[in-house]
Scaffold this active site. Structure first.
Site, PDB file in Angstrom:
ATOM      1  N   HIS A  94       0.873  -1.195   0.000  1.00  0.00           N
ATOM      2  CA  HIS A  94       0.000   0.000   0.000  1.00  0.00           C
ATOM      3  C   HIS A  94       0.898   1.230   0.000  1.00  0.00           C
ATOM      4  CE1 HIS A  94      -3.750   2.194   1.782  1.00  0.00           C
ATOM      5  NE2 HIS A  94      -2.898   3.090   1.281  1.00  0.00           N
ATOM      6  N   HIS A 100       1.569   5.301  -1.975  1.00  0.00           N
ATOM      7  CA  HIS A 100       1.113   6.358  -2.887  1.00  0.00           C
ATOM      8  C   HIS A 100       2.324   6.972  -3.583  1.00  0.00           C
ATOM      9  CE1 HIS A 100      -2.976   6.362  -1.158  1.00  0.00           C
ATOM     10  NE2 HIS A 100      -2.338   5.971  -0.073  1.00  0.00           N
ATOM     11  N   LYS A 121      -9.765  -0.753  -5.641  1.00  0.00           N
ATOM     12  CA  LYS A 121      -9.754  -0.072  -4.336  1.00  0.00           C
ATOM     13  C   LYS A 121     -11.068   0.633  -4.076  1.00  0.00           C
ATOM     14  CE  LYS A 121      -7.916   1.713  -0.548  1.00  0.00           C
ATOM     15  NZ  LYS A 121      -6.734   2.519  -0.279  1.00  0.00           N
ATOM     16  N   HIS A 175     -10.505   0.944   1.968  1.00  0.00           N
ATOM     17  CA  HIS A 175     -10.234   1.964   2.980  1.00  0.00           C
ATOM     18  C   HIS A 175     -11.416   1.904   3.943  1.00  0.00           C
ATOM     19  CE1 HIS A 175      -8.550   5.931   4.374  1.00  0.00           C
ATOM     20  NE2 HIS A 175      -9.713   5.853   5.017  1.00  0.00           N
ATOM     21  N   ASP A 177       1.467   2.731   3.472  1.00  0.00           N
ATOM     22  CA  ASP A 177       0.607   3.901   3.269  1.00  0.00           C
ATOM     23  C   ASP A 177       1.435   5.179   3.213  1.00  0.00           C
ATOM     24  OD1 ASP A 177      -1.636   5.335   2.704  1.00  0.00           O
ATOM     25  OD2 ASP A 177      -2.449   5.287   4.731  1.00  0.00           O
TER      26      ASP A 177
HETATM   27  C1  NCD Z   1      -3.695   8.865   1.722  1.00  0.00           C
HETATM   28  C2  NCD Z   1      -3.271   9.884   0.652  1.00  0.00           C
HETATM   29  O1  NCD Z   1      -2.769  10.954   1.027  1.00  0.00           O
HETATM   30  O2  NCD Z   1      -3.427   9.582  -0.533  1.00  0.00           O
HETATM   31  N1  NCD Z   1      -3.818   9.540   2.980  1.00  0.00           N
HETATM   32  C3  NCD Z   1      -3.817   8.979   4.214  1.00  0.00           C
HETATM   33  O3  NCD Z   1      -3.997   9.725   5.199  1.00  0.00           O
HETATM   34  N2  NCD Z   1      -3.605   7.703   4.408  1.00  0.00           N
HETATM   35  C4  NCD Z   1      -4.929   8.170   1.288  1.00  0.00           C
HETATM   36  C5  NCD Z   1      -5.295   6.970   2.127  1.00  0.00           C
HETATM   37  O4  NCD Z   1      -4.699   5.903   1.999  1.00  0.00           O
HETATM   38  O5  NCD Z   1      -6.211   7.097   2.938  1.00  0.00           O
HETATM   39 ZN    ZN Z   2      -3.233   5.017   1.494  1.00  0.00          ZN
END
Ligand code: NCD
Ligand code: ZN
Length: 333
Positions: free
Chosen positions: A13, A15, A95, A132, A239
């Site tokens: 996971h 980004h 997702k 989520h 994350d």
């Molecule tokens: C994530 C993001 O910034 O894309 N933010 C977060 O607080 N975890 C999105 C997510 O996974 O919820």
């Molecule tokens: Zn995330």
């Protein structure tokens, strides 16, 4: 024990964003991880085959050796043909973002009936549903618990669908996963294993520890640590969610922690405190691959007991634990 050599980890996971930061974020993860599951809440979202193909190509161009597990974002009304074409473009994961739950989720799902057709198509195609798990209508610290009945309903309504509940933050969610069927897995982040609401807001507010789901108290953290050490369907997803520094230090702070630069050192410290360093490889490098039906990574990473101070800024973002001393570093063998 000084050093610990483990199989190279997977990040199930993460980004990477889109646009100018992408290359740096991809390379930061590829420096220590052999495989990554990039999340689809990019702008524009990864929700059609052409966009997903182009995105995968830009991630691969930045780090050709990083194995990818591709995901797409479920949108209300998504049809079977779209799901099939996303699978044809290489997606293995869809997702589910509840509408308004987190960063870039205003186009998300208000209730599961909105994606009935897509979920049935995912079940048929053997795709994994990544969730989520927060109900944005509940009070902020209650949102994960409030969403568990929705996950229960998804398990009941789609009896062959494999589901991953992302970034567990509470004891109740950890118990829900442990009591669930084999087709239910979960990720846990390094920050939820390391920090609490007090680190976020107990002294001075630290926007760089603000994420969804919000960090909970030490009792929840203890339950997450136990699950990460012992539950065979609980595995690592950082994350890591960078935002530009000026947005994280503004009057309207988006949720998301830049965790990639410190994830393995934080994990090593948390597992060491639990006297569970011997379970770290299982959590970070084995269970997730086995849940997703993927082969274990072949290269190795060494965790070294060596104190360092986390820089104030990495890749144009402020990492978790910026300015603090951490007891472990990580390097490729
Ligand atoms: C994530 C993001 O910034 O894309 N933010 C977060 O607080 N975890 C999105 C997510 O996974 O919820
Ligand atoms: Zn995330």
């Amino acid at each position: 024990m000084r050093d610990l050599v483990i199989r190279a980890p997977d990040d199930f996971h993460v980004h990477f964003r889109s646009g100018p930061g992408l290359e740096k974020f991809v390379r930061r993860t590829a420096a220590l991880f052999d495989r990554a599951l990039p999340m689809p809440n990019t702008l524009p979202p990864l929700a059609d085959a052409a966009t997903l193909r182009a995105y995968a190509a830009s991630v691969r161009a930045a780090a050709p050796d990083l194995d990818l597990v591709l995901s797409f974002k479920l949108l209300p009304g998504m049809d079977t043909e779209t799901v099939r074409s996303l699978a044809g473009a290489g997606a293995r994961v869809g997702k589910y973002y509840p509408a308004g739950a987190t960063t870039h989720s205003s186009d998300g799902i208000r209730e599961p009936g909105e994606i009935r057709e897509a979920l049935a198509a995912m079940e048929d195609a053997g795709l994994v549903l990544s969730v989520h798990g927060e109900d944005p209508a509940a009070p902020v610290l209650e949102r994960e618990r409030a969403f568990l009945p929705v996950v229960r309903g998804l398990l009941d309504d789609y009896p062959r669908l494999r589901i991953v509940l992302e970034h567990l933050s509470t004891r109740e969610a950890a118990e829900f996963v442990a009591a669930g069927p084999r087709r239910l897995g979960a990720t846990v982040t390094a920050h939820h294993l390391s920090f609490t609401t007090d680190d976020l807001a107990g002294r001075a507010l630290n926007p760089h520890l603000y994420c969804k789901p919000v960090l909970q108290d030490a009792a929840h953290r203890a339950a997450l640590r136990k699950a990460a050490a012992a539950c065979e369907r609980v595995f690592f997803g950082s994350d890591s969610a960078p935002h530009p520094r000026d947005r994280k230090e503004s009057g309207s702070i988006p949720p998301g922690i830049y965790a990639a630069p410190v994830a393995l050192p934080l994990l090593a410290a948390a597992f060491e405190e639990e006297d569970a360093l011997d379970r770290l490889e299982d959590f970070a490098s084995a269970r997730g691959a086995s849940f997703y039906g993927l082969p274990p990574n072949r290269s190795r990473v060494r965790l070294v007991r060596e104190t360092w101070t986390v820089p104030d800024e990495v890749d144009g973002a402020v990492p978790a634990a910026a300015g603090s001393a951490l007891a472990w570093t990580a390097e490729r063998v």
